[in-house]
Design an enzyme around this catalytic site. Structure first.
Site, PDB file in Angstrom:
ATOM      1  CG  ASN A   1       4.323  42.604  58.164  1.00 36.06           C
ATOM      2  OD1 ASN A   1       4.029  42.503  56.983  1.00 36.06           O
ATOM      3  ND2 ASN A   1       3.694  41.920  59.085  1.00 36.06           N
ATOM      4  CG  LEU A   2      10.847  41.068  60.446  1.00 36.91           C
ATOM      5  CD1 LEU A   2      11.926  40.608  61.415  1.00 36.91           C
ATOM      6  CD2 LEU A   2      11.405  42.097  59.478  1.00 36.91           C
TER       7      LEU A   2
ATOM      8  CG  HIS B   1      12.366  41.003  56.330  1.00 37.76           C
ATOM      9  ND1 HIS B   1      11.020  40.897  56.116  1.00 37.76           N
ATOM     10  CD2 HIS B   1      12.722  42.259  55.946  1.00 37.76           C
ATOM     11  CE1 HIS B   1      10.556  42.045  55.624  1.00 37.76           C
ATOM     12  NE2 HIS B   1      11.563  42.882  55.511  1.00 37.76           N
TER      13      HIS B   1
ATOM     14  CD  GLN C   1      11.701  53.963  53.995  1.00 38.07           C
ATOM     15  OE1 GLN C   1      12.701  54.023  54.716  1.00 38.07           O
ATOM     16  NE2 GLN C   1      11.481  52.914  53.213  1.00 38.07           N
TER      17      GLN C   1
ATOM     18  CG  ASP D   1      13.054  47.155  48.163  1.00 39.92           C
ATOM     19  OD1 ASP D   1      12.071  47.828  47.851  1.00 39.92           O
ATOM     20  OD2 ASP D   1      13.014  46.238  49.007  1.00 39.92           O
TER      21      ASP D   1
ATOM     22  CB  SER E   1       6.425  42.415  49.315  1.00 42.62           C
ATOM     23  OG  SER E   1       6.049  43.701  49.754  1.00 42.62           O
ATOM     24  CB  SER E   2       5.974  44.047  54.585  1.00 47.19           C
ATOM     25  OG  SER E   2       7.197  43.563  55.093  1.00 47.19           O
ATOM     26  NE  ARG E   3       4.027  49.465  50.894  1.00 52.03           N
ATOM     27  CZ  ARG E   3       5.222  50.042  51.067  1.00 52.03           C
ATOM     28  NH1 ARG E   3       6.315  49.463  50.580  1.00 52.03           N
ATOM     29  NH2 ARG E   3       5.333  51.185  51.721  1.00 52.03           N
TER      30      ARG E   3
HETATM   31  O1  PAF Z   1      13.953  48.195  52.533  1.00 48.91           O
HETATM   32  C1  PAF Z   1      13.433  48.620  53.589  1.00 48.91           C
HETATM   33  O2  PAF Z   1      12.741  47.879  54.306  1.00 48.91           O
HETATM   34  C2  PAF Z   1      13.644  50.065  53.998  1.00 48.91           C
HETATM   35  O3  PAF Z   1      13.678  50.905  52.890  1.00 48.91           O
HETATM   36  C3  PAF Z   1      14.906  50.261  54.863  1.00 48.91           C
HETATM   37  C4  PAF Z   1      16.168  49.915  54.096  1.00 48.91           C
HETATM   38  C5  PAF Z   1      14.797  49.395  56.110  1.00 48.91           C
HETATM   39  C6  PAF Z   1      15.009  51.728  55.296  1.00 48.91           C
HETATM   40  O4  PAF Z   1      13.908  52.107  56.050  1.00 48.91           O
END
Ligand code: PAF
Length: 282
Positions: A32-33, A37, A61, A152, A187-189
């Site tokens: 979901n770039l 990204h 995660q 992040d 952010s993708s969110r």
């Molecule tokens: O930052 C992210 O998108 C994710 O935490 C990562 C580093 C791709 C690991 O899944």
């Protein structure tokens, strides 16, 4: 750009590149770039000959009540963006490719302490999932360098610590946050936000900037300042998760003599949990 789904096929391609003396840069993503990204890929191109991006929505995660199932999956659009940015290989593994023995039996990699504070205390196990999948991607791609967004912030520090502790010969690059014209961190969110929430969302960054400014002007009552900042966010419709003024080196609470600081923040707005941070020096 070639899209590859299986580890042996990717290794085969990269072996040839390595034998030809090319350096490899890795851009791990969950897809979901957005422009943030694309900036990771741009930075990777400055430092490496061959760019490998990965798209894998890593189940390890996500907590049990988080957005694993609804996390946006937009592979075709991602492929177009990555190819346009000059990515050479896109690795898109299935869950079975990454975790062939199942999630429960996967060997894990965990950075103690740093993974438990801040985002890690709200999202138990989150960083263990991140360091496990990133270690696997490092093992699969064996890159010379890898690129992570500094939105992040805690994740970036944890990955740097993991690489140092495990003597992984990989140069980690933190890439600056890309923001929209209202200073909302991409952010993708953000896609979860309604138009009304999108109008409110930039308040998070405004509050961070105002808080940093009053500290630079001399205030040191950090607990009071973060309480006020969270109250301001709640007034406009956020539900605060945390805001902390910490040392950049180890993310421990800032004391009076600390000079290299970062404000870390996370807050819920509707269905989205937004994070942002601001580094500053005293
Ligand atoms: O930052 C992210 O998108 C994710 O935490 C990562 C580093 C791709 C690991 O899944």
């Amino acid at each position: 750009m070639q899209t590859i789904h299986h580890i042996p096929a990717l290794r085969e391609q990269l072996k040839a590149a390595r034998q030809a003396g090319k350096t490899i840069g890795l851009v791990p993503t969950m897809g979901n770039l957005h422009a943030g990204h694309v900036e990771l890929v741009n930075q990777a191109r400055q430092h490496a000959d061959i760019i490998v991006a990965t798209v894998f929505v890593n189940p390890l995660q996500f907590g049990p009540n988080e957005d694993l199932d609804s996390y946006p999956r937009t592979l075709e659009a991602d492929q177009i963006k990555l190819a346009a940015a000059g990515c050479d290989y896109l690795f898109v593994p299935s869950e079975a490719e990454m975790y062939p023995n199942g999630r429960e039996k996967q060997t894990i990699v965990e950075v103690p302490e740093l993974s438990e504070m801040h985002c890690g205390s709200t999202r138990p196990g989150h960083f263990r999932g991140v360091t496990t999948v990133v270690s696997k991607l490092f093992g699969i791609v064996q890159p010379d360098s890898a690129f992570f967004g500094s939105k992040d912030y805690q994740q970036l520090l944890i990955i740097r610590r993991m690489v140092a502790d495990l003597c992984m010969p990989i140069e980690i690059h933190g890439v600056s946050i890309v923001r929209d014209r209202n200073q909302l961190a991409l952010s993708s969110r953000n896609g979860y936000l309604s138009p009304a929430e999108l109008a409110i969302a930039p308040t998070l960054n405004r509050v961070l900037r105002e808080t940093a400014q009053v500290i630079q002007d001399g205030r040191r009552d950090y607990d009071q300042l973060t309480r006020q900042a969270l109250a301001e966010l709640e007034n406009v419709g956020f539900k605060g998760d945390f805001m902390r003024i910490v040392r950049r080196s180890d993310l421990q609470p800032a004391g009076d003599s600390d000079q290299q600081l970062v404000i870390l923040s996370a807050a819920y707005l509707g269905a989205a949990r937004l994070i942002d941070n601001l580094e500053f020096d005293l």
